[in-house]
Design a protein around this motif. Structure first.
Motif, short mmCIF file in Angstrom:
data_model
loop_
_atom_site.label_atom_id
_atom_site.label_comp_id
_atom_site.label_asym_id
_atom_site.label_seq_id
_atom_site.Cartn_x
_atom_site.Cartn_y
_atom_site.Cartn_z
N GLN A 22 0.85 -1.18 0.00
CA GLN A 22 0.00 0.00 0.00
C GLN A 22 0.89 1.24 0.00
O GLN A 22 1.76 1.40 0.84
CB GLN A 22 -0.91 0.00 1.22
CG GLN A 22 -2.01 1.02 1.13
CD GLN A 22 -3.05 0.81 2.20
OE1 GLN A 22 -2.92 -0.06 3.04
NE2 GLN A 22 -4.07 1.62 2.19
N VAL A 23 0.68 2.11 -0.97
CA VAL A 23 1.48 3.31 -1.15
C VAL A 23 0.54 4.52 -1.11
O VAL A 23 -0.56 4.47 -1.66
CB VAL A 23 2.21 3.27 -2.51
CG1 VAL A 23 3.00 4.54 -2.74
CG2 VAL A 23 3.11 2.06 -2.59
N ASP A 24 0.99 5.58 -0.47
CA ASP A 24 0.21 6.82 -0.46
C ASP A 24 0.54 7.58 -1.75
O ASP A 24 1.57 8.24 -1.85
CB ASP A 24 0.54 7.65 0.76
CG ASP A 24 -0.38 8.85 0.91
OD1 ASP A 24 -1.28 9.03 0.06
OD2 ASP A 24 -0.21 9.60 1.88
N LEU A 25 -0.33 7.45 -2.75
CA LEU A 25 -0.08 8.06 -4.05
C LEU A 25 -0.05 9.58 -3.98
O LEU A 25 0.62 10.23 -4.77
CB LEU A 25 -1.14 7.61 -5.06
CG LEU A 25 -1.08 6.15 -5.47
CD1 LEU A 25 -2.24 5.83 -6.41
CD2 LEU A 25 0.23 5.83 -6.13
N ARG A 26 -0.74 10.14 -3.02
CA ARG A 26 -0.75 11.60 -2.90
C ARG A 26 0.66 12.12 -2.65
O ARG A 26 1.08 13.09 -3.27
CB ARG A 26 -1.69 12.00 -1.76
CG ARG A 26 -1.87 13.48 -1.62
CD ARG A 26 -2.86 13.84 -0.56
NE ARG A 26 -3.02 12.75 0.41
CZ ARG A 26 -3.97 12.68 1.29
NH1 ARG A 26 -4.89 13.60 1.35
NH2 ARG A 26 -4.06 11.68 2.15
#
Length: 86
Positions: A22-26
């Protein structure tokens, strides 16, 4: 049979796939867009000093526009892709 080719011929010999990270795309899009803005400032300064043509600055403008569009997309799709990582 060579063990390197076992997963090709015997699918049950394959290891299970890892879970998606899970990556914080923001954060990723903000960092990339910030770099495009920094490059835009540099190239506009070079253009104003007559050291560089306007072309690279226009490429930076395109990068900033794409970055902003990706941030809008991330805001709209945030809930969807966060559920994929669970």
């Amino acid at each position: 049979m060579d063990m390197r080719f076992a997963p090709i011929f015997k699918p049950e010999a394959r290891r299970p796939s890892p879970k998606p990270t899970q990556v914080d795309l923001r954060k990723v899009f903000v960092a990339g867009t910030s770099l495009w803005i920094l490059a835009l400032i540099v190239f506009v300064c070079l253009w104003l000093a007559d050291l560089q043509p306007l072309g690279p600055a226009l490429v930076c403008v395109a990068g900033v526009v794409i970055g902003v569009l990706l941030l809008i997309w991330e805001h709209i799709k945030r809930q969807e892709y966060r559920q994929l990582g669970e």
